[in-house]
Design an enzyme around this catalytic site. Structure first.
Site, short mmCIF file in Angstrom:
data_model
loop_
_atom_site.label_atom_id
_atom_site.label_comp_id
_atom_site.label_asym_id
_atom_site.label_seq_id
_atom_site.Cartn_x
_atom_site.Cartn_y
_atom_site.Cartn_z
N ASP A 40 0.86 -1.16 0.00
CA ASP A 40 0.00 0.00 0.00
C ASP A 40 0.92 1.24 0.00
OD1 ASP A 40 -2.37 1.56 1.03
OD2 ASP A 40 -1.10 1.67 2.79
N PHE A 41 0.39 2.40 -0.27
CA PHE A 41 1.23 3.61 -0.30
C PHE A 41 1.09 4.43 0.99
CE2 PHE A 41 2.33 7.97 -1.59
CZ PHE A 41 3.62 7.75 -2.03
N ASP A 42 -0.06 5.09 1.16
CA ASP A 42 -0.23 6.01 2.31
C ASP A 42 -0.27 5.26 3.63
OD1 ASP A 42 -0.83 8.83 1.15
OD2 ASP A 42 -1.99 7.45 -0.08
N ASP A 229 -1.72 -0.74 6.11
CA ASP A 229 -1.95 -0.10 7.42
C ASP A 229 -3.42 0.18 7.71
OD1 ASP A 229 -2.08 1.96 5.37
OD2 ASP A 229 -2.26 3.36 7.04
O1 LIG Z 1 -4.44 2.76 -0.23
P1 LIG Z 1 -3.54 3.86 0.23
O2 LIG Z 1 -2.32 4.00 -0.62
O3 LIG Z 1 -3.20 3.77 1.68
O4 LIG Z 1 -4.41 5.20 0.06
C1 LIG Z 1 -5.52 5.40 0.94
C2 LIG Z 1 -5.90 6.86 0.95
O5 LIG Z 1 -4.72 7.56 1.30
C3 LIG Z 1 -4.75 8.99 1.28
O6 LIG Z 1 -5.29 9.44 2.50
C4 LIG Z 1 -4.52 9.07 3.63
O7 LIG Z 1 -3.23 9.70 3.54
C5 LIG Z 1 -3.23 11.15 3.60
C6 LIG Z 1 -1.80 11.62 3.42
O8 LIG Z 1 -0.97 11.09 4.42
C7 LIG Z 1 -3.86 11.59 4.92
O9 LIG Z 1 -3.92 13.02 4.96
C8 LIG Z 1 -5.27 11.01 5.05
O10 LIG Z 1 -5.80 11.32 6.33
C9 LIG Z 1 -5.23 9.48 4.90
O11 LIG Z 1 -6.52 8.93 4.90
C10 LIG Z 1 -5.46 9.54 0.05
O12 LIG Z 1 -5.68 10.91 0.19
C11 LIG Z 1 -6.69 8.79 -0.34
O13 LIG Z 1 -7.12 9.21 -1.62
C12 LIG Z 1 -6.35 7.31 -0.42
O14 LIG Z 1 -7.45 6.55 -0.87
#
Ligand SMILES: O=P(O)(O)OC[C@H]1O[C@H](O[C@H]2O[C@H](CO)[C@@H](O)[C@H](O)[C@H]2O)[C@H](O)[C@@H](O)[C@@H]1O
Length: 296
Positions: A40-42, A229
């Site tokens: 996963d990224f974020d 995560d």
């Molecule tokens: O599937 P992922 O790669 O984990 O992406 C899931 C969502 O991540 C992002 O939001 C999350 O990260 C942001 C930056 O750190 C944070 O501000 C936010 O509170 C988190 O939920 C992204 O903006 C979404 O579009 C993704 O789907």
């Protein structure tokens, strides 16, 4: 949650939670060319930040992946982000070591193959536009509710993310928004996807689990690692267990957080945030380097 997963390792540390987790570094190193390393990224590669567009891969995770990527069977990013955004934030195109990476975006709806340069992105349904207008109206009509102040809408084309991290009271905003957003999602036949301080309304029902299965069918790995995560990663962790039942060595690496404690229960390897994930990746990289040349 077991006692093992109840306490998170400190930031930058990791801990094996299962017997497979104990052997995880050696297993991945020994079978690197037959490993599907999916992440996963974020919140996993990239530390959580307030502004979604300010997210960047942790430098230590990047350094370890640059070492591993040319030698791993398949490196894949499975993310809720759109592929174009994650390519930009992760700077995947700039790094020659990432020349074979696959990015599956929007929970598997979009794909970018670094090797061919090809992007697949089906047209986004109009229902998302209508839902976005309704969400904007909902926020405007309730502007007098202080706790909602700072709520931001992220437009991802085939999905929208309603972010509460920068709201005056993130928890109150999140709780209040759940019901009306669920109503809007139902009206437009969208899927409600809750995450870390974000509620997404998305147009596809695909999951990261389906995306992982597709990758496994394509690369026939001996070892599958999924790193994640958040709640959206649970389907991929379940897919790891399904693949394990089919004879693959499956490992779930969790970037633990106070925000999403329940995800830790899926871990073979539990990490203290993205820094802990980076430390685990670095250890795998060192173990590969320590192997006799003929075994790499
Ligand atoms: O599937 P992922 O790669 O984990 O992406 C899931 C969502 O991540 C992002 O939001 C999350 O990260 C942001 C930056 O750190 C944070 O501000 C936010 O509170 C988190 O939920 C992204 O903006 C979404 O579009 C993704 O789907």
């Amino acid at each position: 949650m077991s006692e093992q997963t109840a306490t998170l390792p400190s930031t930058g540390q990791w801990r094996a939670v299962t017997e497979l987790g104990e052997r995880s570094v050696d297993l991945v190193a020994a079978h690197l060319d037959r490993t599907l390393l999916a992440t996963d990224f974020d919140g996993t590669l990239s530390p959580i930040v307030e502004d979604p567009m300010a997210a960047r891969m942790h430098p230590a995770a990047r350094a370890a992946l640059v070492q591993l990527a040319p030698r791993v069977g398949q490196l894949a990013v499975i993310t809720g982000r759109g592929v174009d955004v994650v390519r930009e934030l992760g700077r995947f195109s700039e790094e020659p070591a990432f020349g074979q990476v696959l990015v599956l975006g929007q929970y598997g709806q979009e794909a970018w193959d670094a090797a061919s340069g090809e992007t697949t992105s089906p047209p986004a349904p109009l229902s998302v536009r209508a839902a976005k207008s309704q969400v904007t109206e909902l926020l405007a009509a309730n502007a007098e509710l202080d706790f909602l102040s700072g709520v931001a809408v992220e437009d991802k084309g085939r999905a929208i993310g309603v972010h509460t991290r920068r709201a005056l009271d993130p928890a109150a905003a999140y709780d209040w928004l759940r019901e009306p957003l669920a109503g809007i999602a139902t009206e437009h036949e969208l899927v409600l996807e809750p995450g870390r301080n974000v509620i997404e309304l998305r147009s596809s029902t695909t999951t990261k689990g389906e995306a992982l299965h597709l990758l496994a069918q394509r690369s026939h790995p001996a070892v599958v690692v999924m790193m994640g995560d958040d709640l959206g990663d649970l389907a991929a962790f379940a897919a790891v267990r399904e693949l394990t039942a089919d004879g693959v060595l499956g490992l779930c690496v969790v970037a633990g957080s106070q925000e999403q404690p329940a995800v830790a229960a899926q871990a073979d390897v539990l990490c203290g945030g993205p820094e802990g994930v980076a430390a685990w990746l670095a250890e795998v990289s060192r173990a590969v380097d320590a192997l006799p040349q003929r075994e790499r």
